[in-house]
Design a protein around this motif. Sequence first.
Motif, PDB file in Angstrom:
ATOM      1  N   UNK A  42       0.839  -1.209   0.000  1.00 20.53           N
ATOM      2  CA  UNK A  42       0.000   0.000   0.000  1.00 20.53           C
ATOM      3  C   UNK A  42       0.871   1.255   0.000  1.00 20.53           C
ATOM      4  N   UNK A  43       1.926   1.268   0.817  1.00 21.68           N
ATOM      5  CA  UNK A  43       2.786   2.448   0.900  1.00 21.68           C
ATOM      6  C   UNK A  43       3.495   2.722  -0.425  1.00 21.68           C
ATOM      7  N   UNK A  44       3.934   1.671  -1.076  1.00 21.61           N
ATOM      8  CA  UNK A  44       4.621   1.867  -2.356  1.00 21.61           C
ATOM      9  C   UNK A  44       3.653   2.405  -3.417  1.00 21.61           C
ATOM     10  N   UNK A  45       2.424   1.880  -3.405  1.00 17.71           N
ATOM     11  CA  UNK A  45       1.425   2.369  -4.359  1.00 17.71           C
ATOM     12  C   UNK A  45       1.124   3.845  -4.102  1.00 17.71           C
ATOM     13  N   UNK A  46       0.942   4.199  -2.821  1.00 19.12           N
ATOM     14  CA  UNK A  46       0.602   5.576  -2.475  1.00 19.12           C
ATOM     15  C   UNK A  46       1.755   6.520  -2.804  1.00 19.12           C
ATOM     16  N   UNK A  47       2.985   6.128  -2.458  1.00 18.02           N
ATOM     17  CA  UNK A  47       4.143   6.978  -2.742  1.00 18.02           C
ATOM     18  C   UNK A  47       4.283   7.210  -4.236  1.00 18.02           C
ATOM     19  N   UNK A  48       4.051   6.143  -5.012  1.00 19.80           N
ATOM     20  CA  UNK A  48       4.144   6.256  -6.463  1.00 19.80           C
ATOM     21  C   UNK A  48       3.086   7.201  -7.009  1.00 19.80           C
ATOM     22  N   UNK A  49       1.865   7.065  -6.498  1.00 13.60           N
ATOM     23  CA  UNK A  49       0.759   7.895  -6.977  1.00 13.60           C
ATOM     24  C   UNK A  49       0.979   9.366  -6.650  1.00 13.60           C
ATOM     25  N   UNK A  50       1.334   9.649  -5.400  1.00 10.65           N
ATOM     26  CA  UNK A  50       1.513  11.043  -5.005  1.00 10.65           C
ATOM     27  C   UNK A  50       2.710  11.656  -5.730  1.00 10.65           C
ATOM     28  N   UNK A  51       3.753  10.838  -5.934  1.00 10.44           N
ATOM     29  CA  UNK A  51       4.948  11.331  -6.604  1.00 10.44           C
ATOM     30  C   UNK A  51       4.661  11.713  -8.052  1.00 10.44           C
ATOM     31  N   UNK A  52       3.804  10.954  -8.707  1.00  6.18           N
ATOM     32  CA  UNK A  52       3.511  11.194 -10.123  1.00  6.18           C
ATOM     33  C   UNK A  52       2.256  12.031 -10.347  1.00  6.18           C
ATOM     34  N   UNK A  53       1.477  12.302  -9.271  1.00  6.89           N
ATOM     35  CA  UNK A  53       0.231  13.057  -9.431  1.00  6.89           C
ATOM     36  C   UNK A  53       0.124  14.202  -8.425  1.00  6.89           C
ATOM     37  N   UNK A  54       1.266  14.727  -7.987  1.00  9.22           N
ATOM     38  CA  UNK A  54       1.206  15.718  -6.916  1.00  9.22           C
ATOM     39  C   UNK A  54       0.462  16.985  -7.346  1.00  9.22           C
ATOM     40  N   UNK A  55       0.638  17.421  -8.597  1.00  8.28           N
ATOM     41  CA  UNK A  55      -0.088  18.605  -9.062  1.00  8.28           C
ATOM     42  C   UNK A  55      -1.591  18.327  -9.114  1.00  8.28           C
ATOM     43  N   UNK A  56      -1.946  17.153  -9.603  1.00  5.41           N
ATOM     44  CA  UNK A  56      -3.367  16.779  -9.673  1.00  5.41           C
ATOM     45  C   UNK A  56      -3.966  16.683  -8.281  1.00  5.41           C
ATOM     46  N   UNK A  57      -3.233  16.064  -7.345  1.00  6.37           N
ATOM     47  CA  UNK A  57      -3.741  15.922  -5.980  1.00  6.37           C
ATOM     48  C   UNK A  57      -3.924  17.285  -5.319  1.00  6.37           C
ATOM     49  N   UNK A  58      -2.994  18.207  -5.568  1.00  6.70           N
ATOM     50  CA  UNK A  58      -3.139  19.554  -5.031  1.00  6.70           C
ATOM     51  C   UNK A  58      -4.359  20.256  -5.599  1.00  6.70           C
ATOM     52  N   UNK A  59      -4.590  20.105  -6.898  1.00  2.69           N
ATOM     53  CA  UNK A  59      -5.760  20.722  -7.541  1.00  2.69           C
ATOM     54  C   UNK A  59      -7.052  20.132  -6.992  1.00  2.69           C
ATOM     55  N   UNK A  65      -7.339  -3.549  -0.935  1.00  2.00           N
ATOM     56  CA  UNK A  65      -7.913  -2.603  -1.907  1.00  2.00           C
ATOM     57  C   UNK A  65      -8.584  -1.438  -1.192  1.00  2.00           C
ATOM     58  N   UNK A  66      -9.347  -1.754  -0.136  1.00  2.00           N
ATOM     59  CA  UNK A  66     -10.017  -0.696   0.632  1.00  2.00           C
ATOM     60  C   UNK A  66      -8.987   0.282   1.189  1.00  2.00           C
ATOM     61  N   UNK A  67      -7.901  -0.258   1.773  1.00  2.00           N
ATOM     62  CA  UNK A  67      -6.863   0.605   2.332  1.00  2.00           C
ATOM     63  C   UNK A  67      -6.218   1.464   1.251  1.00  2.00           C
ATOM     64  N   UNK A  68      -5.910   0.825   0.119  1.00  2.00           N
ATOM     65  CA  UNK A  68      -5.256   1.547  -0.967  1.00  2.00           C
ATOM     66  C   UNK A  68      -6.131   2.692  -1.472  1.00  2.00           C
ATOM     67  N   UNK A  69      -7.401   2.387  -1.756  1.00  2.00           N
ATOM     68  CA  UNK A  69      -8.316   3.412  -2.263  1.00  2.00           C
ATOM     69  C   UNK A  69      -8.598   4.476  -1.200  1.00  2.00           C
ATOM     70  N   UNK A  70      -8.771   4.027   0.050  1.00  2.00           N
ATOM     71  CA  UNK A  70      -9.117   4.970   1.123  1.00  2.00           C
ATOM     72  C   UNK A  70      -8.008   5.983   1.337  1.00  2.00           C
ATOM     73  N   UNK A  71      -6.761   5.505   1.400  1.00  2.00           N
ATOM     74  CA  UNK A  71      -5.644   6.423   1.621  1.00  2.00           C
ATOM     75  C   UNK A  71      -5.509   7.379   0.441  1.00  2.00           C
ATOM     76  N   UNK A  72      -5.637   6.836  -0.772  1.00  2.00           N
ATOM     77  CA  UNK A  72      -5.511   7.661  -1.978  1.00  2.00           C
ATOM     78  C   UNK A  72      -6.622   8.710  -2.026  1.00  2.00           C
ATOM     79  N   UNK A  73      -7.839   8.302  -1.719  1.00  2.00           N
ATOM     80  CA  UNK A  73      -8.975   9.225  -1.727  1.00  2.00           C
ATOM     81  C   UNK A  73      -8.897  10.220  -0.571  1.00  2.00           C
ATOM     82  N   UNK A  74      -8.455   9.736   0.595  1.00  2.00           N
ATOM     83  CA  UNK A  74      -8.504  10.571   1.793  1.00  2.00           C
ATOM     84  C   UNK A  74      -7.402  11.625   1.840  1.00  2.00           C
ATOM     85  N   UNK A  75      -6.306  11.421   1.134  1.00  2.00           N
ATOM     86  CA  UNK A  75      -5.217  12.411   1.160  1.00  2.00           C
ATOM     87  C   UNK A  75      -5.723  13.813   0.809  1.00  2.00           C
ATOM     88  N   UNK A  76      -6.328  14.020  -0.372  1.00  2.00           N
ATOM     89  CA  UNK A  76      -6.822  15.371  -0.675  1.00  2.00           C
ATOM     90  C   UNK A  76      -8.009  15.780   0.190  1.00  2.00           C
TER      91      UNK A  76
END
Length: 667
Positions: free
Chosen positions: A265-282, A595-606
């Motif tokens: 989960x951490x690797x997936x989240x780090x990868x997503x935020x690293x490659x989508x940081x502008x999108x996540x901020x928006x 999957x729940x953890x992965x989606x929840x963390x990704x969704x909950x960050x912004x």
Amino acid sequence: MLNKLSFRNARRSVKDYLVYIITMTIISSLMFAFNGLLFSSSVRELLNEVTSIAVFIGLATFFVVIIVIWLTKYIINFMLEKRSKEFGTYLLIGMDKKQVSRMFKREHLLLGTFTFLLGLIPGYLLHLALITIFFTVFDSQYQFVVDINIYTYLLTLAVYFFAYFLALLRINRKFKKMEIRELLYLENNNEVSTKRKSLFLISLAYLFFFHLIVYTGHANVQLIWPLLAGLFASIYGLFIGLSGYLTSYIQKKGKAITHEANIFIFRQLASKIKTMRFTMGSLTILFAVTILSWMFVLLFSSYQKEVFDGNLMDIDVFYLKDHVATDFSQQLGTIEKYGEIEESYTYHVYDNDKQTKLNEHLYETVKGAYDSEGRSAYFDYDTYMLLSDYNHLRAMAGFEAVSLEDGEYLIQGKEKLVNTLTAYGSDNDLSINSERLTCRQVITDPFSQSGMNGADYILVVPNSYASSLTPYYSILAANVASDSMYEIEQALEKDSGYLEDGDIEDKLLAIKYGTSSEQLITFSTPILVRESLVTELDSVTASASFTLGYVGIVFLVVAMSILAVQQLSDASKYKYRYQILKNLGMNRRERNKVIVKQLAIYYLCPVVIATLVSAFTGVFASDSFAYYTGLSMSGVYYYLIALVLFLAIFFIYFLVTYISFVRAVEK
């Protein structure tokens, strides 16, 4: 050939990007419904003019177009990356770049046309619902008619495809610059990575500084724009820094990494935020704006029902003269031209030897006693009314009479100042011609105290003290049976000479006209026609509320669409990774938990960051709004309702994404 290929690909995109299609259909419906209000003959008849709603919907359309352009451009680039190998293959088999670009644009125009047409029927139903709500706000009966004209279709079509056109504008240039090799490996490209962990701390420090400046009241008009620019930059900085922290935490093998499947989960989240940081901020900014927009919808609605209507006396017409007079025959004649006068009454407001004791107390204790330009909220002198005049007005408005003994007075004031006025009454006696009067009670019934019957308050004394008071100004009050109250107001203003001789505010300076401590709506008029004034305010607040709700819905569905499209598109790419987890011995329940953890963390960050940012700003803004307008509920109440509504819709999107994601990785 190209047309067939474009049509086939567009049909496939409907299936692959269903969330995007649904989002664009919702936006199409909303545009159609709100644009329909501009050209609705029913709304025009109700409001006499549609200036306020036209201005608000115009502003909303501006922001909606910007966000639709961003969404469409984002999806176009996202689809281009996902299908880059397909486009590279087209070039390999002999198609040129212009053909591929033209085909890609045709696909999106087909999708746009499809979603536009798909949104017309629900848009029309929503339009009827909006008009019904509009008429409910104005306490009017709505007769159902087919109230959509060609201009509604044309305006919606023009705005909708203008956004598409701008989003597609750079496609030719983008394809022209790309080589076959770039297209074949485009899907593997990411945003430039960074490990600037310091940005996270700097951004947090700025967020604290921003809210400190706002809370302490040091944010003025000149300073607020650079402060907001810094706020937006700090939100993007949070995600850039968070990416660095996560990467560093994984590399240092923190304690949480080894627990269950957290490394995955951490690797997936780090990868997503690293490659989508502008999108996540928006997305964070969009979420925060959505929550705040809906909070202000609730605030405006409560203000309209509880405060504004609650402060106006139920008497149809007030006419103030800035000198002592008893002859209002001209005004009565004007009113009779447009309606039948059921009852009229002429009375004076008095001053007591030019005393200012209560005014001075309110200036010291009441926020809003001075407006933004430093002008005072009250008349030059404390304002008084005789008990007989007070009871006559109460009878005209349907209230019971009150009584006073010699040596007593009462304070008629606004509900929001009840504690302040009660404390003043208990600690202070009135002095009239050397005789002292004690306060019997404070009454907060609606009494039109924003410049007519005093400003915020009026001191009521027995008639026996009339000879010791000086008439200050005169008022005519009338109850009128008429269907033309707006015409009555226009005629009274014309006959008064105020419009011809100069600004009304300048005319009222002779008595230093008070406007009360209200900050949102103040009256600077000697002519108050209740129905017309309520209709005017209802028009502004309803238009503002509808617009904020409109913008909030569009921002939310756009943000949630991007989150969902990203995750559902990645589901096929992650399928083999979950297969590895299965091969390692994880059962389906355990994999679904991951999957729940992965989606929840990704969704909950912004969402979490948006909630924190909007919470401080929202609670402060709503508390200030409630204080200055006199709303009975705390500002926190309105923010929490908006947040709960936002989270409810967010949960629905999350649930749909989770179900679709599980199906994609398990099939």
